[in-house]
Design a protein around this motif. Structure first.
Motif, PDB file in Angstrom:
ATOM      1  N   CYS A 155       0.835  -1.210   0.000  1.00  0.00           N
ATOM      2  CA  CYS A 155       0.000   0.000   0.000  1.00  0.00           C
ATOM      3  C   CYS A 155       0.870   1.262   0.000  1.00  0.00           C
ATOM      4  CB  CYS A 155      -0.927   0.003   1.217  1.00  0.00           C
ATOM      5  SG  CYS A 155      -2.229  -1.234   1.104  1.00  0.00           S
ATOM      6  N   GLN A 156       1.971   1.186   0.746  1.00  0.00           N
ATOM      7  CA  GLN A 156       2.869   2.337   0.799  1.00  0.00           C
ATOM      8  C   GLN A 156       3.483   2.604  -0.587  1.00  0.00           C
ATOM      9  OE1 GLN A 156       5.740   1.648   3.804  1.00  0.00           O
ATOM     10  NE2 GLN A 156       5.638   3.741   4.568  1.00  0.00           N
ATOM     11  N   ARG A 157       3.877   1.530  -1.226  1.00  0.00           N
ATOM     12  CA  ARG A 157       4.544   1.655  -2.529  1.00  0.00           C
ATOM     13  C   ARG A 157       3.630   2.297  -3.567  1.00  0.00           C
ATOM     14  NH1 ARG A 157       6.777  -3.442  -5.755  1.00  0.00           N
ATOM     15  NH2 ARG A 157       7.539  -2.309  -7.562  1.00  0.00           N
ATOM     16  N   TYR A 158       2.332   1.979  -3.497  1.00  0.00           N
ATOM     17  CA  TYR A 158       1.407   2.488  -4.516  1.00  0.00           C
ATOM     18  C   TYR A 158       0.518   3.617  -3.976  1.00  0.00           C
ATOM     19  CZ  TYR A 158       3.047  -1.318  -7.344  1.00  0.00           C
ATOM     20  OH  TYR A 158       3.863  -2.154  -8.062  1.00  0.00           O
ATOM     21  N   ALA A 159       0.911   4.177  -2.832  1.00  0.00           N
ATOM     22  CA  ALA A 159       0.064   5.184  -2.178  1.00  0.00           C
ATOM     23  C   ALA A 159      -0.184   6.392  -3.071  1.00  0.00           C
ATOM     24  CB  ALA A 159       0.696   5.618  -0.860  1.00  0.00           C
ATOM     25  N   THR A 160       0.800   6.768  -3.876  1.00  0.00           N
ATOM     26  CA  THR A 160       0.629   7.975  -4.690  1.00  0.00           C
ATOM     27  C   THR A 160       0.300   7.650  -6.144  1.00  0.00           C
ATOM     28  OG1 THR A 160       2.992   7.967  -5.079  1.00  0.00           O
ATOM     29  CG2 THR A 160       2.187   9.353  -3.244  1.00  0.00           C
ATOM     30  N   ASP A 161       0.061   6.386  -6.416  1.00  0.00           N
ATOM     31  CA  ASP A 161      -0.274   5.971  -7.779  1.00  0.00           C
ATOM     32  C   ASP A 161      -1.786   6.146  -7.976  1.00  0.00           C
ATOM     33  OD1 ASP A 161      -0.979   4.551 -10.054  1.00  0.00           O
ATOM     34  OD2 ASP A 161       0.619   3.068  -9.786  1.00  0.00           O
ATOM     35  N   GLU A 162      -2.132   7.168  -8.751  1.00  0.00           N
ATOM     36  CA  GLU A 162      -3.556   7.506  -8.881  1.00  0.00           C
ATOM     37  C   GLU A 162      -4.383   6.359  -9.435  1.00  0.00           C
ATOM     38  OE1 GLU A 162      -4.776  11.091 -10.858  1.00  0.00           O
ATOM     39  OE2 GLU A 162      -3.335  12.214  -9.626  1.00  0.00           O
ATOM     40  N   ALA A 163      -3.798   5.654 -10.406  1.00  0.00           N
ATOM     41  CA  ALA A 163      -4.544   4.564 -11.047  1.00  0.00           C
ATOM     42  C   ALA A 163      -4.880   3.459 -10.058  1.00  0.00           C
ATOM     43  CB  ALA A 163      -3.724   4.006 -12.213  1.00  0.00           C
ATOM     44  N   MET A 164      -4.080   3.351  -8.998  1.00  0.00           N
ATOM     45  CA  MET A 164      -4.293   2.269  -8.022  1.00  0.00           C
ATOM     46  C   MET A 164      -5.130   2.717  -6.821  1.00  0.00           C
ATOM     47  SD  MET A 164      -3.045  -0.574  -8.994  1.00  0.00           S
ATOM     48  CE  MET A 164      -3.022  -1.479  -7.457  1.00  0.00           C
ATOM     49  N   ALA A 212      -8.213   3.375  -6.209  1.00  0.00           N
ATOM     50  CA  ALA A 212      -9.484   2.708  -5.896  1.00  0.00           C
ATOM     51  C   ALA A 212      -9.263   1.350  -5.236  1.00  0.00           C
ATOM     52  CB  ALA A 212     -10.299   2.541  -7.169  1.00  0.00           C
ATOM     53  N   LEU A 213      -8.060   0.809  -5.390  1.00  0.00           N
ATOM     54  CA  LEU A 213      -7.787  -0.496  -4.795  1.00  0.00           C
ATOM     55  C   LEU A 213      -6.969  -0.348  -3.510  1.00  0.00           C
ATOM     56  CD1 LEU A 213      -6.866  -2.605  -7.982  1.00  0.00           C
ATOM     57  CD2 LEU A 213      -9.102  -1.949  -7.138  1.00  0.00           C
ATOM     58  N   VAL A 214      -5.944   0.500  -3.582  1.00  0.00           N
ATOM     59  CA  VAL A 214      -5.028   0.612  -2.442  1.00  0.00           C
ATOM     60  C   VAL A 214      -5.722   1.223  -1.226  1.00  0.00           C
ATOM     61  CG1 VAL A 214      -2.949   1.794  -1.630  1.00  0.00           C
ATOM     62  CG2 VAL A 214      -2.924   0.599  -3.821  1.00  0.00           C
ATOM     63  N   GLY A 215      -6.588   2.222  -1.452  1.00  0.00           N
ATOM     64  CA  GLY A 215      -7.284   2.867  -0.329  1.00  0.00           C
ATOM     65  C   GLY A 215      -8.076   1.849   0.505  1.00  0.00           C
ATOM     66  N   PRO A 216      -9.044   1.151  -0.127  1.00  0.00           N
ATOM     67  CA  PRO A 216      -9.826   0.166   0.646  1.00  0.00           C
ATOM     68  C   PRO A 216      -8.970  -0.958   1.230  1.00  0.00           C
ATOM     69  CG  PRO A 216     -10.776   0.504  -1.553  1.00  0.00           C
ATOM     70  CD  PRO A 216      -9.525   1.311  -1.499  1.00  0.00           C
ATOM     71  N   LEU A 217      -7.916  -1.332   0.512  1.00  0.00           N
ATOM     72  CA  LEU A 217      -7.059  -2.412   1.025  1.00  0.00           C
ATOM     73  C   LEU A 217      -6.385  -1.975   2.323  1.00  0.00           C
ATOM     74  CD1 LEU A 217      -5.785  -5.198   0.635  1.00  0.00           C
ATOM     75  CD2 LEU A 217      -4.043  -4.141  -0.829  1.00  0.00           C
ATOM     76  N   ALA A 218      -5.873  -0.744   2.332  1.00  0.00           N
ATOM     77  CA  ALA A 218      -5.191  -0.249   3.534  1.00  0.00           C
ATOM     78  C   ALA A 218      -6.166  -0.161   4.709  1.00  0.00           C
ATOM     79  CB  ALA A 218      -4.564   1.121   3.243  1.00  0.00           C
ATOM     80  N   VAL A 219      -7.385   0.305   4.433  1.00  0.00           N
ATOM     81  CA  VAL A 219      -8.389   0.416   5.504  1.00  0.00           C
ATOM     82  C   VAL A 219      -8.713  -0.974   6.059  1.00  0.00           C
ATOM     83  CG1 VAL A 219     -10.799   1.018   5.995  1.00  0.00           C
ATOM     84  CG2 VAL A 219      -9.392   2.542   4.587  1.00  0.00           C
ATOM     85  N   HIS A 220      -8.895  -1.929   5.160  1.00  0.00           N
ATOM     86  CA  HIS A 220      -9.209  -3.293   5.598  1.00  0.00           C
ATOM     87  C   HIS A 220      -8.075  -3.883   6.446  1.00  0.00           C
ATOM     88  CE1 HIS A 220     -12.703  -3.615   2.896  1.00  0.00           C
ATOM     89  NE2 HIS A 220     -13.025  -4.639   3.656  1.00  0.00           N
ATOM     90  N   ALA A 221      -6.840  -3.648   6.007  1.00  0.00           N
ATOM     91  CA  ALA A 221      -5.700  -4.228   6.736  1.00  0.00           C
ATOM     92  C   ALA A 221      -5.662  -3.671   8.157  1.00  0.00           C
ATOM     93  CB  ALA A 221      -4.403  -3.928   5.991  1.00  0.00           C
TER      94      ALA A 221
END
Ligand SMILES: Cc1cc2nc3c(=O)[nH]c(=O)nc-3n(C[C@H](O)[C@H](O)[C@H](O)COP(=O)(O)OP(=O)(O)OC[C@H]3O[C@@H](n4cnc5c(N)ncnc54)[C@H](O)[C@@H]3O)c2cc1C
Length: 591
Positions: A477-486, A488-497
């Motif tokens: 999640c940290q690696r792709y935190a600033t990747d706009e295309a990701m 929609a996936l990284v945000g919910p994944l981080a919250v779930h974790a």
């Protein structure tokens, strides 16, 4: 007859592009010769064998089933199974991942998993005959005496003999501490085994000259419960210490079961009437020896679920592209035809995409898990081996339970997309649904996997595996935190974790007050964890797309399926979270 085409492109995507499995294996000691050329050669040949030999036998095996001859206590497998097994042995498939010292090819587990998925898609019932030989090989390698390895390993590895796991008894299923089979020591160092085992897969069949039973039994001085269980090797035909086969041993099939599905697989009642057996490992330490077999066997059943999902999905997708019924609500999509193909209907696509999400996500998940087994076995660095072992132990119950329950769900979706035709035997879809049902039961029911995950792996072992997985997800999640295309996936994944860590602690606090809280939460915890792990897998899939070998339409299908997974499947976690939070209070006592 349902078709089967090995999903080689997706296998390569998951293994090479997403997980870097080829590079990882080549970097482990002994893996220098492993590369894409070798792996491609193995999976291409496996695809040919499974598509052409095993898949066409699947429906016939279901219709014909196994036959039991009472007079000779013998089992006849369905027509064609024996010839297919001979081809399997001749092709060297039996020893693909077994040690070279015993005639195997010594390939990593992850490569074996690619082949195993194809077998389970092609013909789940046939695949149960060689299935448990692997467990017998593992147990002998880890706990056998030298002479036992010398005598039994080579024929098992070459596929000339097959193995069984004889644990279950009428009164002892999930609770092996209740088993009663006895083992009496003899003066020559052997034992006489007496008792009845039930539900023994491939306990008797006509594919090989000999069958090697691994049997759990009690010695005369055994303490009660699971601390008093020992493991024995009991061949159908007696074998001397030089490996020569002798007379028939006093073990025989008493009957075969009539089942809901998996009809081509012989499920046997096995009678041990003072059969000659040999202790494997230490007295009363049979459960330790069995746990050696357990990881591999449980992952193997998870792969059975995956194999069924894949084949059901392939046929369901074909059908939905061809079957014409009604028009899309927004207007005709195929105006030149009498109706639109049903794939235009969102509800049909919901069922298709659910299948695809579990097939492709599940594939990457089992490969990731199998790579942990390879690291655990081969890495030279002790801490790397330890970490892999903890992750492996944590992911195994998730793979087993999530993918088998998903197989039940997905094979029902596949059947549903066929409408009434799905219920008719001719199309083969109802067979997948019937076959899938056993996978949630054997090798430990879903409830038992859940207890293993929450009670043992998380609470008793201090959640080391969970911590590693959470670290991996946080790093991603940290690696792709600033990747706009990701986003929609990284945000919910981080919250779930984050919530995953919190609910685990919450359950720990409750369990400290009342251990029954673990039982109340376990199954929801397993699914909750599984859906988050699969979300991480799907997010990783998307990041692997730009450098992948997939064509543009396959890439778009991956992105769409990832999106679907996050929108439509991951939210199931909310229900599981609410159920966990309701605790034991939500499950009242019943008389
Ligand atoms: C086709 C087939 C093939 C099989 N092959 C083999 C084989 O090769 N070798 C072998 O040894 N066995 C084999 N089995 C047996 C299989 O592993 C058992 O059926 C399984 O472990 C469950 O045991 P059981 O049927 O006695 O159910 P039980 O243990 O009686 O369980 C009944 C229910 O209670 C639940 N339950 C039990 N204890 C708990 C608990 N503590 N907490 C929560 N829930 C609990 C279970 O989840 C389940 O839902 C096979 C079975 C079948 C049907």
């Amino acid at each position: 007859m349902p078709r089967y085409t090995a999903p080689l492109d997706d296998m390569r995507f998951a293994f090479y592009d997403m997980l870097g499995g080829d590079t990882l294996l080549a970097g482990l000691p002994g893996g220098e010769a492993i590369g894409r050329e070798l792996i491609d050669a193995v999976i291409n040949e496996a695809a040919r064998f499974n598509e052409q030999v095993l898949a066409p036998l699947n429906q016939r095996g279901d219709q014909e089933g196994c036959r039991f001859d009472k007079d000779t206590a013998s089992v006849h497998t369905p027509d064609g199974f024996r010839q297919a097994y001979a081809q399997y042995v001749e092709g060297g498939w039996a020893g693909l991942t077994a040690p070279e010292a015993y005639g195997g090819q010594g390939l990593p587990h992850a490569i074996g998993v690619l082949v195993k998925e194809m077998i389970d898609s092609a013909n789940l019932a046939w695949g149960t005959y060689p299935l448990l030989s692997q467990g017998a090989v593992d147990a002998l390698l880890a706990h056998g005496e030298d002479w036992q390895r010398d005598v039994f390993l080579k024929p098992l590895v070459e596929g000339r003999w097959t193995g069984t796991m004889c644990l279950t008894e009428p009164q002892a299923g999930s609770d092996l501490g209740l088993l009663k089979t006895r083992a009496e020591p003899q003066e020559d160092g052997s034992y006489r085994i007496a008792g009845t085992k039930i539900f023994i897969t491939a306990g008797e069949h006509d594919l090989t000259d000999n069958i090697v039973h691994l049997v759990l039994a009690r010695l005369p001085d055994a303490p009660a419960g699971s601390r008093g269980i020992s493991m024995f090797i009991v061949p159908k035909f007696r074998v001397d210490r030089a490996g020569a086969m002798g007379q028939r041993n006093a073990v025989s099939a008493g009957a075969i079961e009539h089942k809901m599905g998996l009809k081509g697989s012989a499920t046997c009642v096995m009678n041990f009437d003072g059969a000659e057996g040999f202790l494997i490992g230490k007295p009363h330490k049979g459960l330790t020896a069995m746990f050696t077999m357990m990881n591999a066997a449980r992952l193997a059943v998870g792969i059975q679920g995956l194999g069924l999902i894949e084949r059901a999905f392939q046929n369901s997708l074909d059908y939905c592209r061809e079957r014409l019924q009604m028009r899309a609500l927004s207007g005709a999509v195929a105006p030149d035809r009498p109706a639109d193909p049903i794939i235009v209907h969102p509800d049909v696509r919901r069922m298709l995409l659910t299948q695809r999400a579990f097939a492709e996500g599940g594939r990457a998940l089992v490969l990731h898990t199998a790579l942990q087994a390879d690291i655990e076995e081969r890495a030279s660095d002790e801490s790397q081996r330890q970490r892999a072992s903890e992750v492996l132990g944590f992911l195994i119950p998730i793979c087993k339970a999530l993918l088998t329950e998903a197989a039940v769900e997905c094979t029902y979706h596949a059947l549903q997309t066929y409408g009434g035709h799905g219920y008719i035997a001719e199309h083969g879809m109802e067979q997948f649904a019937r076959d899938a049902r056993i996978t949630t039961l054997y090798e430990g029911t879903t409830g038992i996997q859940a207890l293993d995950l929450l009670g043992r792996k998380v609470m008793q072992l201090n959640g080391a595996g969970l911590r590693h997985v959470l670290d991996d997800i946080a790093g991603f999640c940290q690696r792709y935190a600033t990747d706009e295309a990701m986003g929609a996936l990284v945000g919910p994944l981080a919250v779930h974790a984050k919530t995953w860590g919190e609910i685990t602690q919450e359950l720990g606090r409750r369990a400290a007050k009342n251990p029954d809280e673990i039982g109340a939460a376990a199954t929801d915890y397993l699914f909750y964890s599984g859906y988050i792990v699969l979300a991480w897998i799907w997010a990783r899939s998307v990041t692997a797309l730009p450098d992948s070998s997939l064509g543009e339409s396959a890439r778009q299908a991956k992105r769409d399926t990832a999106h679907f997974y996050f929108q439509r499947i991951l939210p199931r976690t909310h229900t599981h979270l609410a159920a966990m939070r309701s605790g034991l209070d939500g499950i009242p006592a019943m008389s």
